[in-house]
Write an enzyme that holds these catalytic residues in place. Structure first.
Site, PDB file in Angstrom:
ATOM      1  N   ASP A  67      -7.806  14.908  56.178  1.00 50.57           N
ATOM      2  CA  ASP A  67      -6.956  14.253  57.178  1.00 50.57           C
ATOM      3  C   ASP A  67      -7.268  14.799  58.569  1.00 50.57           C
ATOM      4  O   ASP A  67      -7.963  15.805  58.702  1.00 50.57           O
ATOM      5  CB  ASP A  67      -5.461  14.404  56.832  1.00 50.57           C
ATOM      6  CG  ASP A  67      -5.054  15.844  56.515  1.00 50.57           C
ATOM      7  OD1 ASP A  67      -5.797  16.775  56.872  1.00 50.57           O
ATOM      8  OD2 ASP A  67      -3.984  16.039  55.908  1.00 50.57           O
ATOM      9  N   ASN A 136       7.709  16.943  52.110  1.00 55.72           N
ATOM     10  CA  ASN A 136       8.292  15.673  51.674  1.00 55.72           C
ATOM     11  C   ASN A 136       7.466  15.043  50.548  1.00 55.72           C
ATOM     12  O   ASN A 136       7.617  13.868  50.249  1.00 55.72           O
ATOM     13  CB  ASN A 136       8.405  14.697  52.851  1.00 55.72           C
ATOM     14  CG  ASN A 136       7.047  14.407  53.500  1.00 55.72           C
ATOM     15  OD1 ASN A 136       6.036  15.000  53.120  1.00 55.72           O
ATOM     16  ND2 ASN A 136       7.028  13.498  54.458  1.00 55.72           N
ATOM     17  N   HIS A 138       4.166  14.768  50.643  1.00 57.08           N
ATOM     18  CA  HIS A 138       2.950  14.097  51.105  1.00 57.08           C
ATOM     19  C   HIS A 138       1.710  14.839  50.630  1.00 57.08           C
ATOM     20  O   HIS A 138       1.724  16.027  50.350  1.00 57.08           O
ATOM     21  CB  HIS A 138       2.951  13.849  52.621  1.00 57.08           C
ATOM     22  CG  HIS A 138       2.674  15.023  53.500  1.00 57.08           C
ATOM     23  ND1 HIS A 138       3.221  15.152  54.753  1.00 57.08           N
ATOM     24  CD2 HIS A 138       1.882  16.113  53.343  1.00 57.08           C
ATOM     25  CE1 HIS A 138       2.778  16.250  55.312  1.00 57.08           C
ATOM     26  NE2 HIS A 138       1.967  16.868  54.484  1.00 57.08           N
ATOM     27  N   GLU A 143       2.257   9.642  53.462  1.00 57.48           N
ATOM     28  CA  GLU A 143       3.688   9.906  53.529  1.00 57.48           C
ATOM     29  C   GLU A 143       4.434   9.148  52.433  1.00 57.48           C
ATOM     30  O   GLU A 143       3.880   8.219  51.828  1.00 57.48           O
ATOM     31  CB  GLU A 143       4.216   9.486  54.909  1.00 57.48           C
ATOM     32  CG  GLU A 143       3.521  10.170  56.088  1.00 57.48           C
ATOM     33  CD  GLU A 143       3.905  11.642  56.259  1.00 57.48           C
ATOM     34  OE1 GLU A 143       4.432  12.270  55.303  1.00 57.48           O
ATOM     35  OE2 GLU A 143       3.666  12.181  57.353  1.00 57.48           O
TER      36      GLU A 143
HETATM   37  C1  GLP Z   1       0.158  19.293  56.198  1.00 52.10           C
HETATM   38  C2  GLP Z   1      -1.210  18.632  55.908  1.00 52.10           C
HETATM   39  C3  GLP Z   1      -1.565  18.737  54.473  1.00 52.10           C
HETATM   40  C4  GLP Z   1      -1.162  20.098  53.978  1.00 52.10           C
HETATM   41  C5  GLP Z   1       0.340  20.150  53.860  1.00 52.10           C
HETATM   42  C6  GLP Z   1       0.914  21.469  53.404  1.00 52.10           C
HETATM   43  O1  GLP Z   1       0.980  18.490  56.957  1.00 52.10           O
HETATM   44  N1  GLP Z   1      -1.352  17.287  56.328  1.00 52.10           N
HETATM   45  O2  GLP Z   1      -2.948  18.471  54.288  1.00 52.10           O
HETATM   46  O3  GLP Z   1      -1.742  20.325  52.720  1.00 52.10           O
HETATM   47  O4  GLP Z   1       0.933  19.692  55.062  1.00 52.10           O
HETATM   48  O5  GLP Z   1       0.737  22.475  54.362  1.00 52.10           O
HETATM   49  P1  GLP Z   1       1.051  24.003  54.088  1.00 52.10           P
HETATM   50  O6  GLP Z   1      -0.039  24.495  53.198  1.00 52.10           O
HETATM   51  O7  GLP Z   1       0.990  24.663  55.445  1.00 52.10           O
HETATM   52  O8  GLP Z   1       2.380  24.082  53.451  1.00 52.10           O
END
Ligand code: GLP
Length: 244
Positions: A67, A136, A138, A143
């Protein structure tokens, strides 16, 4: 879907690194996907260590972005490809011609998304995709409400994602409102799909992902449809699952 519960964050990072190394020892030119965020940081350290100590050979591995924020400049500090480049791809010595990233500044999101889908197809598909778990549910930036067969595209970030992404950039005003993401259908096509989760703050959403209904309302439940779907999570993240 296989569920692997490990004791600690360090174990999570080591086990995930072992899976990556197994993959590239079997197919050195594998096309891989890695997430950004806090969760994979230990994994990245393990992989960089393996590279420096000669335990793994990344010289032929290929990488495609999961992403990327949209509507920002290429050299913007929030560019996720710069983040991954700094923490993983440069330390591993992956050359630019084996790195395929979204153009964050693209003014034609449809063409940009189609270009990434074509890159993946031309590479013969994604061999290994590692994803994190958004608060959430995702995956990438798919989303809640994203269809399980959706492809790579531009999306508007959900309120909760904007809020959680402030952890990386400061305030909500600093978080871009739009992003590119590989689609859930694109990720489902990966030969292996691994989700990493760590910490008690992920326990609620992880238990919905593992035990609740398979539904686009929790995009990460898409893993349960994948024949080689793997969840690897530490004890704290699994604390609502009473698994084992
Ligand atoms: C972000 C990214 C994801 C990531 C997720 C969890 O918003 N878009 O690719 O894996 O949220 O992030 P974290 O590992 O900091 O909890």
């Amino acid at each position: 879907m296989r569920i692997i519960q490990v004791h600690s964050y360090d174990d999570l990072s080591r086990d995930a690194a072992d899976m990556v190394m197994l993959q590239i020892s079997r197919k050195p030119w594998s096309l891989c996907v890695f997430p950004t965020g806090q969760t994979p940081r230990g994994l990245f350290c393990e992989l960089v260590h393996a590279h420096h100590t000669g335990l793994a050979d990344f010289s032929r591995v290929r990488f495609v972005s999961l992403d990327e924020y949209a509507g920002i400049a290429h050299d913007d500090r929030r560019c996720l490809s710069l983040w991954l480049g700094r923490e993983l791809l440069q330390p591993l010595g992956i050359s630019e011609d084996r790195i395929y990233t979204f153009d964050a500044a693209s003014t034609d999101p449809g063409a940009e998304s189609a270009r990434i889908e074509k890159v993946i197809a031309d590479c013969g598909g994604i061999d290994l995709a590692i994803v994190g778990l958004g608060p959430n549910g995702h995956v990438g930036f798919n989303e809640p409400g994203s269809a399980f067969d959706c492809r790579t595209r531009l999306v508007a970030l959900a309120r909760e994602s904007i809020r959680s992404n402030t952890a990386y950039w400061g305030s909500e005003a600093d978080v871009p409102r739009f992003a590119f993401t590989l689609g859930l259908g694109t990720l489902l096509d990966s030969r292996t799909l691994i989700l990493m989760a760590s910490g008690s703050h992920k326990a609620g959403i992880l238990s919905r992902m593992i035990k609740g209904p398979v539904t686009p309302a929790v995009p990460a439940t898409v893993l349960r449809l994948h024949p080689e779907g793997i969840v690897i999570a530490d004890r704290e993240a699994m604390s609502f699952c009473h698994y084992r």
